[in-house]
Design an enzyme around this catalytic site. Structure first.
Site, PDB file in Angstrom:
ATOM      1  N   GLY A  83      -7.354  -4.998  -2.248  1.00  0.00           N
ATOM      2  CA  GLY A  83      -7.591  -4.210  -1.054  1.00  0.00           C
ATOM      3  C   GLY A  83      -8.623  -3.607  -1.149  1.00  0.00           C
ATOM      4  O   GLY A  83      -9.519  -3.424  -0.103  1.00  0.00           O
ATOM      5  N   THR A 106     -10.968 -18.831 -17.630  1.00  0.00           N
ATOM      6  CA  THR A 106     -10.979 -19.059 -16.338  1.00  0.00           C
ATOM      7  C   THR A 106      -9.730 -19.947 -15.829  1.00  0.00           C
ATOM      8  O   THR A 106      -9.545 -20.290 -14.539  1.00  0.00           O
ATOM      9  CB  THR A 106     -12.248 -20.092 -15.982  1.00  0.00           C
ATOM     10  OG1 THR A 106     -12.018 -21.233 -16.510  1.00  0.00           O
ATOM     11  CG2 THR A 106     -13.461 -19.191 -16.254  1.00  0.00           C
ATOM     12  N   PRO A 130      -6.468 -19.539 -15.744  1.00  0.00           N
ATOM     13  CA  PRO A 130      -5.400 -19.029 -14.503  1.00  0.00           C
ATOM     14  C   PRO A 130      -6.118 -18.905 -13.288  1.00  0.00           C
ATOM     15  O   PRO A 130      -5.294 -19.267 -12.321  1.00  0.00           O
ATOM     16  CB  PRO A 130      -5.297 -17.435 -14.993  1.00  0.00           C
ATOM     17  CG  PRO A 130      -5.582 -17.571 -16.479  1.00  0.00           C
ATOM     18  CD  PRO A 130      -6.716 -18.594 -16.634  1.00  0.00           C
ATOM     19  N   LYS A 142     -18.639 -22.563 -14.666  1.00  0.00           N
ATOM     20  CA  LYS A 142     -17.181 -23.239 -14.644  1.00  0.00           C
ATOM     21  C   LYS A 142     -16.325 -23.083 -13.530  1.00  0.00           C
ATOM     22  O   LYS A 142     -15.668 -24.183 -12.921  1.00  0.00           O
ATOM     23  CB  LYS A 142     -16.471 -22.619 -16.054  1.00  0.00           C
ATOM     24  CG  LYS A 142     -15.608 -23.533 -16.560  1.00  0.00           C
ATOM     25  CD  LYS A 142     -15.441 -23.094 -18.002  1.00  0.00           C
ATOM     26  CE  LYS A 142     -14.276 -23.837 -18.690  1.00  0.00           C
ATOM     27  NZ  LYS A 142     -13.860 -23.176 -19.838  1.00  0.00           N
ATOM     28  N   CYS A 184       2.358  19.296   3.451  1.00  0.00           N
ATOM     29  CA  CYS A 184       3.834  19.141   4.106  1.00  0.00           C
ATOM     30  C   CYS A 184       4.928  19.894   3.418  1.00  0.00           C
ATOM     31  O   CYS A 184       5.116  21.184   3.608  1.00  0.00           O
ATOM     32  CB  CYS A 184       3.778  17.672   4.405  1.00  0.00           C
ATOM     33  SG  CYS A 184       4.991  17.329   5.625  1.00  0.00           S
ATOM     34  N   GLN A 198       6.109  23.898   2.909  1.00  0.00           N
ATOM     35  CA  GLN A 198       7.543  24.412   3.342  1.00  0.00           C
ATOM     36  C   GLN A 198       8.074  25.228   2.237  1.00  0.00           C
ATOM     37  O   GLN A 198       8.776  26.040   2.324  1.00  0.00           O
ATOM     38  CB  GLN A 198       8.511  23.079   3.702  1.00  0.00           C
ATOM     39  CG  GLN A 198       8.040  22.593   4.984  1.00  0.00           C
ATOM     40  CD  GLN A 198       8.706  21.162   5.114  1.00  0.00           C
ATOM     41  OE1 GLN A 198       9.589  20.647   4.385  1.00  0.00           O
ATOM     42  NE2 GLN A 198       8.442  20.404   6.135  1.00  0.00           N
ATOM     43  N   HIS A 247      -0.635  16.223   6.962  1.00  0.00           N
ATOM     44  CA  HIS A 247      -1.289  15.774   5.824  1.00  0.00           C
ATOM     45  C   HIS A 247      -2.825  15.406   6.086  1.00  0.00           C
ATOM     46  O   HIS A 247      -3.260  14.384   6.392  1.00  0.00           O
ATOM     47  CB  HIS A 247      -0.663  14.306   5.501  1.00  0.00           C
ATOM     48  CG  HIS A 247       0.880  14.331   5.199  1.00  0.00           C
ATOM     49  ND1 HIS A 247       1.115  14.580   3.623  1.00  0.00           N
ATOM     50  CD2 HIS A 247       1.851  14.198   5.575  1.00  0.00           C
ATOM     51  CE1 HIS A 247       2.439  14.750   3.644  1.00  0.00           C
ATOM     52  NE2 HIS A 247       2.880  14.397   5.063  1.00  0.00           N
ATOM     53  N   GLU A 257      -5.165  14.919   3.833  1.00  0.00           N
ATOM     54  CA  GLU A 257      -5.439  14.079   2.893  1.00  0.00           C
ATOM     55  C   GLU A 257      -5.861  12.692   3.518  1.00  0.00           C
ATOM     56  O   GLU A 257      -6.727  11.943   3.179  1.00  0.00           O
ATOM     57  CB  GLU A 257      -4.686  13.833   1.650  1.00  0.00           C
ATOM     58  CG  GLU A 257      -3.272  13.253   1.727  1.00  0.00           C
ATOM     59  CD  GLU A 257      -2.137  14.149   2.232  1.00  0.00           C
ATOM     60  OE1 GLU A 257      -2.373  15.399   2.693  1.00  0.00           O
ATOM     61  OE2 GLU A 257      -1.100  13.894   1.908  1.00  0.00           O
TER      62      GLU A 257
HETATM   63  N1  GLN Z   1      10.664  16.375   3.567  1.00  0.00           N
HETATM   64  C1  GLN Z   1      10.166  17.219   4.370  1.00  0.00           C
HETATM   65  C2  GLN Z   1      10.158  17.005   5.874  1.00  0.00           C
HETATM   66  O1  GLN Z   1      10.736  15.842   6.177  1.00  0.00           O
HETATM   67  C3  GLN Z   1       8.474  17.139   3.937  1.00  0.00           C
HETATM   68  C4  GLN Z   1       8.140  15.814   4.388  1.00  0.00           C
HETATM   69  C5  GLN Z   1       6.642  15.456   3.677  1.00  0.00           C
HETATM   70  O2  GLN Z   1       6.045  16.338   2.668  1.00  0.00           O
HETATM   71  N2  GLN Z   1       5.711  14.637   4.199  1.00  0.00           N
HETATM   72  O3  GLN Z   1       9.746  17.753   6.664  1.00  0.00           O
END
Ligand code: GLN
Length: 548
Positions: free
Chosen positions: A19, A190, A192, A225, A383, A387, A509, A511
């Site tokens: 990847g 080599t 494999p 090779k 997320c 919460q 998220h 990230e």
């Molecule tokens: N489980 C929580 C929800 O469904 C948080 C989900 C998450 O962290 N992506 O809202």
């Protein structure tokens, strides 16, 4: 120009960086002025990885359109700095569901449905859909798994047929293998690789390039090779020695002349000269010895770091641009519940509580958030992390000891986090969450607004639960600020504490949108707060960017 295709297959063993290789080659081509897209073909029968445990599959990477995809799509987006869409991740499950759906509708009336041609045609249709929907001139297609797997055969047959359909001048096969090292004799083997190429050829695919991953330097005789036995030109045997720094891979492949060879093979002239100055500076910056920042990542899949791939990468991006080195302490939240791991929290300068599902380790995360709040430790909740920051606040500031999310206690008297109304009647688990890009308005004068520096942002989501609006006022009165709200004012998107150096939680998220060259503003602001907590001098690093 006709769309060109590069097909990536894996040999010998999995997890050798197929990847990352595809992602890096995509970047080399983009640097030469081509519009590229990358597609992953996954041989498993799940429709998408959304319902799989992170232990099985690592992180689920979410795209703008809400597709829940393989984590390799995260590599593609980060390395190439592009945004991909649903068509870029295909699974056996999707292909069969489509074909069986058509069969039931009577589309093939009278016919016997078979792997060849029905399944392979559907795979080919999905490969062709990428350039149609993205406009990409070069499409890189990675076949998941390793050659020899039963599951991947229809995909390999489909990519074989694509060359037959579009011609050799429009396609190339790149086989990524592994060279084992025998300690006793001190040599790389080599054999494999030869075997896996033989396997590939037995199904009609002759590789045009072999990328040979190795933990040790690969000398010329090994390349010769492989070239001889596998029937590829020597300059198309590319040793890829394990890079200590992930983002070094494009530079290594550049040096090996990979893009020039592939473009020549496809009959293309580069449109621009690649400029690696910024990328090289970034990699040099990672190499430079720097002050370390210790950050706790409190999760429940911490044994498998791949489960938090994008979170870790997003932290790294910001660290690079702040001129610091990261020392991530992986803390298991269920261990915290047993009284273990607290000594680690005492040594860190920041804490991240990432996303998650299900009740294991929840109380540990709530206690960790409490620790961050009471010790004024910079905290970023993603997320589920957001919460639980809310639950912690309700329990200990509002003194509602039973406060909870209804995900963990359906009948709690204080459901501060509750199921979104539109989620109530849904019984299917797959693809039914609030997924993908949604706008968020930032409230002026908050840390979040400061970090972004713009009034409205769009971020990627994956959740069923949300902040319960019945509690908004009382939370606000007691010091929580809702610094990001959906434009219809219905959903809390970001929450933060006013009397804390940095305690921010996001319902989305962030990230997924961080890039090595463009760290995400919230991660950047979080790490700046961590630097401050650690008493680090403001770095003189020329790479410091003002996060947009
Ligand atoms: N489980 C929580 C929800 O469904 C948080 C989900 C998450 O962290 N992506 O809202």
């Amino acid at each position: 120009m006709a769309t060109k295709y590069l097909f990536f297959t894996g040999g010998v063993v999995s997890s050798v960086g197929k990847g990352v290789t595809a992602a890096a080659i995509g970047r080399l081509l983009k640097e030469r002025g081509f519009q590229v897209a990358v597609q992953k073909l996954d041989p498993y029968i799940n429709v998408d990885p959304g319902t799989m445990s992170p232990y099985q599959h690592g992180e689920v990477f979410v795209l703008d359109d809400g597709a829940e995809t393989d984590l390799d799509l995260g590599h593609y987006e980060r390395f190439i700095d592009i945004r991909l869409s649903r068509v870029c991740n295909v699974t056996t499950g999707q292909v069969y569901a489509e074909v069986i759906g058509k069969e039931r509708r009577g589309d093939y009336l009278g016919g016997t449905i078979q792997v060849i041609p029905h399944i392979t045609n559907e795979i080919k249709r999905r490969i062709a859909a990428v350039s149609k929907s993205t406009g990409a001139e070069i499409v890189l297609v990675e076949v998941g798994g390793t050659v020899g797997d039963i599951e991947s055969l229809p995909f390999l047959e489909a990519i074989r047929q694509v060359r037959f359909d579009i011609g050799r001048e429009n396609s190339a096969y790149i086989h990524v293998t592994w060279l084992p090292y025998i300690g006793a004799t001190g040599e790389l083997k080599t054999k494999p690789t030869q075997h896996s190429v033989r396997e590939l050829r037995s199904i009609g695919i002759t590789p045009d390039m072999i990328v040979a991953r190795s933990d040790y330097p690969v000398d010329d005789s090994i390349r010769e090779k492989i070239a001889l036995f596998c029937d590829v030109e020597k300059r198309a045997v590319v040793p890829m020695v394990t890079a200590p720094i992930l983002y070094e891979v494009p530079l290594l492949l550049e040096e090996a002349g990979v893009a020039d060879y592939l473009l020549q093979r496809l009959g293309l002239q580069p449109r621009s000269r690649p400029d690696w100055t910024d990328w090289e500076r970034m990699v040099d910056e990672v190499r430079r010895p720097k002050q370390k920042l210790r950050i706790a990542l409190v999760g429940k899949y911490v044994e498998l770091h791949d489960a938090y791939m994008s979170v870790r990468e997003a932290l790294k991006h910001s660290a690079i641009h702040l001129g610091v080195e990261l020392d991530i302490q992986w803390v298991h939240s269920a261990e915290l519940e047993k009284g273990r791991g607290w000594d680690i929290l005492e040594t860190v300068d920041g804490m991240v509580v990432p996303g998650g599902f299900g009740s294991r380790g929840i109380e540990g995360k709530i206690e960790a958030a409490r620790y961050a709040r009471t010790h004024k430790l910079p905290f970023l909740g993603l997320c589920l992390g957001m919460q639980l920051m809310v639950v912690e606040f309700a329990r200990h500031i509002l003194k509602d000891e039973e406060a909870n999310s209804t995900e963990f206690d359906r009948s709690t008297r204080h459901p501060v986090i509750d199921l979104m109304p539109e989620q109530r009647d849904i019984s299917d688990m797959g693809g039914t969450m609030r997924l993908g890009l949604y706008p968020c308005e930032l409230q002026p004068g908050t840390m979040a607004a400061d970090a972004y520096g713009i009034p409205v942002v769009e971020e990627r989501h994956r959740h069923r639960f949300e902040f319960n609006n019945a509690y908004r006022q009382i939370f606000e009165k007691n010091g929580m600020r809702f610094s990001g709200i959906s434009p219809d004012k219905r959903l809390v998107e970001i929450a933060e504490l006013s009397d804390h150096p940095f305690m921010v939680g996001t319902q989305f998220h962030p990230e997924f949108l961080s890039r090595p060259n463009r760290p995400h503003p919230l991660f950047f602001a979080f790490l700046k707060a961590v630097c401050q907590h650690a008493g680090l001098q403001k770095s003189a690093n020329p790479l410091i960017v003002t996060a947009e």
